[in-house]
Write a protein that holds these residues in place. Structure first.
Motif, PDB file in Angstrom:
ATOM      1  N   UNK A 290       0.811  -1.223   0.000  1.00  0.00           N
ATOM      2  CA  UNK A 290       0.000   0.000   0.000  1.00  0.00           C
ATOM      3  C   UNK A 290       0.842   1.270   0.000  1.00  0.00           C
ATOM      4  N   UNK A 291       1.991   1.185  -0.646  1.00  0.00           N
ATOM      5  CA  UNK A 291       2.787   2.394  -0.936  1.00  0.00           C
ATOM      6  C   UNK A 291       3.270   3.139   0.302  1.00  0.00           C
ATOM      7  N   UNK A 292       3.553   2.401   1.360  1.00  0.00           N
ATOM      8  CA  UNK A 292       4.133   3.077   2.536  1.00  0.00           C
ATOM      9  C   UNK A 292       5.446   2.397   2.914  1.00  0.00           C
TER      10      UNK A 292
ATOM     11  N   UNK B 110       6.358  -2.324   7.274  1.00  0.00           N
ATOM     12  CA  UNK B 110       5.245  -3.283   7.182  1.00  0.00           C
ATOM     13  C   UNK B 110       5.220  -4.197   8.408  1.00  0.00           C
ATOM     14  N   UNK B 111       6.413  -4.583   8.865  1.00  0.00           N
ATOM     15  CA  UNK B 111       6.468  -5.447  10.054  1.00  0.00           C
ATOM     16  C   UNK B 111       6.002  -4.670  11.286  1.00  0.00           C
ATOM     17  N   UNK B 112       6.383  -3.410  11.376  1.00  0.00           N
ATOM     18  CA  UNK B 112       5.939  -2.587  12.516  1.00  0.00           C
ATOM     19  C   UNK B 112       4.419  -2.500  12.559  1.00  0.00           C
ATOM     20  N   UNK B 113       3.827  -2.321  11.396  1.00  0.00           N
ATOM     21  CA  UNK B 113       2.358  -2.160  11.378  1.00  0.00           C
ATOM     22  C   UNK B 113       1.670  -3.462  11.782  1.00  0.00           C
ATOM     23  N   UNK B 114       2.228  -4.582  11.339  1.00  0.00           N
ATOM     24  CA  UNK B 114       1.639  -5.878  11.710  1.00  0.00           C
ATOM     25  C   UNK B 114       1.799  -6.143  13.205  1.00  0.00           C
ATOM     26  N   UNK B 115       2.949  -5.777  13.763  1.00  0.00           N
ATOM     27  CA  UNK B 115       3.175  -6.007  15.195  1.00  0.00           C
ATOM     28  C   UNK B 115       2.215  -5.137  16.022  1.00  0.00           C
TER      29      UNK B 115
END
Ligand code: GLN
Length: 394
Positions: free
Chosen positions: A57-59, A271-276
């Protein structure tokens, strides 16, 4: 060619970590790997899916230095929910690339050359090299099997005028010890009396087996202002390859940890930060279920090893159980034993001596139980067959 002696002396002289050595040996011999601590199942599907979605998603550019706001919020909220700690999400959290980086950043932030830092053996293998690279001086206090009791007099004697910090790991790798409230109160008293900082390696905070209960040192009176509490999404979500860690603490200390982090990695994949962040907001049932599942595995492996003849020590948390192999009649040291069972029985483990600097206990090994039940059963079956055959041969 450059000579090795033109390189950093400490690192040139260092060997490869025992976890990598034993995993390589396990692979070479097709052994079941109960050495290096990693689960053999995926972490929660929704967390993995969130990371996958977040790649698309382009972030994907640099996130903020101390971590994405949503993850810092989630870390602060988890501190409040699980431990009643009041952490400022804006200035009291640094997100790192694993607890390994978090610990290095905390040590860098705390220690000047010549400062002393108190550590408790057996200890995780990244602590001492980082401390020595910083020119600081470790003061080691040791726990011994079978009870891993805290030697209070020795601990008190390790603190002195040059003490800057203590590094405390609870729940503890490799012993599975969870420090009691009473032991923590004693440690907190020493830390306060010496005006020291406590770096708290609590990567196994959610892997604790009732009736044992994890108590962060930071929750004790007067400790919130002098503790740096380190967590690991790798452990909390059974995704050890992700290497997302976090440090929580008072803004005055966390600000310096951020200065260390900016020179080590600066940021961690967004992306990993957002999932965590999503993971840390999961309901209580997830966290209780994780602990219950590991508690059952600990019991399964411990019972299996005991039936073979190992003297198995109780474990209260983490991925690990320790056991004495001497009742099986093997007379070599723990390194030899781990090599022997990997090559001859097809099961790998870690020698506990690897967690001591000098004169370690020599007949104890660490097994990881964060594996599928059938894998644990097969490991026990292999060891049972091997030692039964040895007994017949002898
Ligand atoms: N912490 C894991 C263990 O103790 C291993 C991590 C690593 O391999 N560096 O087994």
């Amino acid at each position: 060619m450059l000579e090795l002696n033109r390189m950093n002396t400490l690192l040139s002289a260092a060997g490869t970590t025992i976890f990598t050595v034993m995993s390589a040996l396990a692979n070479e011999h097709g052994a079941i790997n109960l050495g290096q601590g990693f689960p053999d199942t995926e972490g929660p599907r929704d967390v993995v899916q969130a990371a996958a979605d977040a790649l698309l998603d382009d972030r994907n550019q640099y996130p903020p230095l101390t971590g994405l706001p949503e993850l810092r919020q989630a870390v602060a909220a988890a501190n409040a929910r699980f431990w009643g700690l009041d952490i400022d999400p804006a200035a009291g959290v640094v997100v790192t690339s694993g607890a390994t980086e978090a610990l290095a950043a905390c040590l860098m932030a705390t220690l000047n050359p010549g400062d002393e830092v108190v550590l408790i053996e057996p200890l995780y293998d990244t602590y001492l090299p980082v401390i020595r690279l910083l020119g600081a001086v470790p003061r080691l206090v040791r726990l011994q099997p079978p009870d891993w009791a805290l030697p209070r007099e020795a601990l008190a004697a390790a603190f002195g005028p040059r003490t800057r910090a203590i590094l405390l790991n609870t729940p503890m790798n490799p012993t599975g010890k969870v420090f009691t409230a009473d032991e923590l109160a004693f440690i907190a008293g020493l830390v306060r009396a010496h005006g020291a900082v406590a770096i708290c390696d609590e990567v196994y905070e959610h892997l604790v087996f009732p009736p044992a209960r994890h108590v962060p040192l930071m929750t004790l009176p007067g400790m919130a202002e002098r503790c740096l509490r380190v967590g690991s999404a790798g452990k909390t979500f059974s995704l050890t390859g992700w290497k997302v860690g976090y440090v929580s603490g008072p803004p005055a200390l966390i600000g310096v940890v951020a200065r260390a982090h900016q020179n080590l990695t600066f940021t961690t994949p967004p992306n990993l930060q957002r999932a965590v962040a999503l993971g840390l907001a999961k309901d209580d049932a997830y966290f209780a279920g994780l602990a219950a599942s590991l508690a059952a595995k600990a019991e399964r492996l411990s019972a299996g090893l005991a039936a073979i003849g190992f003297r198995v020590l109780p474990t209260q948390g983490s991925y690990f159980v320790t056991a004495d192999y001497s009742p099986l009649g093997f007379t070599g040291d723990d390194q030899a034993f781990c090599r022997h069972i990997t090559e001859q029985a097809g099961v790998a483990a870690i020698p506990v001596s690897a967690f001591y600097e000098a004169e370690p206990p020599r007949r104890w090994v660490r097994f990881a139980f964060c594996k599928k039940d059938e894998v644990l059963d097969e490991a026990c079956a292999r060891l049972a067959r091997h030692f039964a055959a040895r007994a017949v041969a002898a």
